[in-house]
Write an enzyme that holds these catalytic residues in place. Structure first.
Site, mmCIF file in Angstrom:
data_model
loop_
_atom_site.group_PDB
_atom_site.id
_atom_site.type_symbol
_atom_site.label_atom_id
_atom_site.label_comp_id
_atom_site.label_asym_id
_atom_site.label_seq_id
_atom_site.Cartn_x
_atom_site.Cartn_y
_atom_site.Cartn_z
ATOM 1 N N GLU A 189 86.137 -9.892 -14.904
ATOM 2 C CA GLU A 189 85.533 -10.880 -15.805
ATOM 3 C C GLU A 189 84.087 -11.185 -15.399
ATOM 4 O OE1 GLU A 189 88.942 -13.788 -17.378
ATOM 5 O OE2 GLU A 189 88.713 -13.831 -15.198
ATOM 6 N N TYR A 232 69.845 -30.893 -33.249
ATOM 7 C CA TYR A 232 70.908 -29.918 -32.996
ATOM 8 C C TYR A 232 70.393 -28.599 -32.456
ATOM 9 C CZ TYR A 232 69.980 -28.852 -37.972
ATOM 10 O OH TYR A 232 69.397 -28.572 -39.181
ATOM 11 N N GLU A 271 86.853 -25.261 -17.648
ATOM 12 C CA GLU A 271 86.721 -26.695 -17.430
ATOM 13 C C GLU A 271 85.346 -27.034 -16.846
ATOM 14 O OE1 GLU A 271 89.247 -24.738 -16.713
ATOM 15 O OE2 GLU A 271 91.145 -25.824 -16.659
ATOM 16 N N LYS A 330 87.940 -18.859 -25.042
ATOM 17 C CA LYS A 330 87.886 -17.550 -24.397
ATOM 18 C C LYS A 330 88.947 -16.674 -25.070
ATOM 19 C CE LYS A 330 88.239 -15.730 -19.691
ATOM 20 N NZ LYS A 330 88.422 -16.161 -18.280
#
Length: 120
Positions: free
Chosen positions: A21, A53, A73, A99
């Site tokens: 990963e 934004y 997290e 993910k």
């Protein structure tokens, strides 16, 4: 309460626990919902009276792509904390990091983590 929503921002990044990963990378998607009183910008039509934004997108992009992290997290918390601390008009926000290519042998669309601050 009024909302600004940035939905399904896509980034290629290197977050995860497995060596594959962090070396090969993968796609991630992020949603940000900001709660704020947008009465004044609705009346004045002035950007300086609102929450930009484009700045939100730039913050998310930088955090998603500059440094690899092990956990969704952590990534979500960094985004939430920076947006929360840099935009005085925000009364609540939610950051969702998705993910889709998780190392799980079962079938699923994606894993997501949602981090909130303030009133949601």
């Amino acid at each position: 309460m009024d909302k600004i929503v940035l939905k399904n921002m896509g980034f290629y990044a290197y977050h995860g626990n497995l060596p594959s990963e962090t070396t090969q990378g993968q796609r991630f998607f992020v949603d940000v919902t900001v709660l704020a009183d947008l009465t004044k910008p609705g009346q004045t039509d002035q950007l300086e009276d609102s929450i930009n934004y484009v700045d939100i997108y730039d913050t998310v992009e930088r955090i998603m792509t500059e440094t690899p992290y092990k956990l969704l997290e952590r990534v979500g918390s960094l985004i939430a904390d920076e947006l929360w601390n840099s935009n005085k008009g925000i009364v609540g926000l939610a950051v969702t990091v998705r993910k889709p290519s998780v190392p799980i042998s079962g079938m699923l669309d994606y894993v997501e983590v949602t981090i909130t601050r303030g009133q949601i």
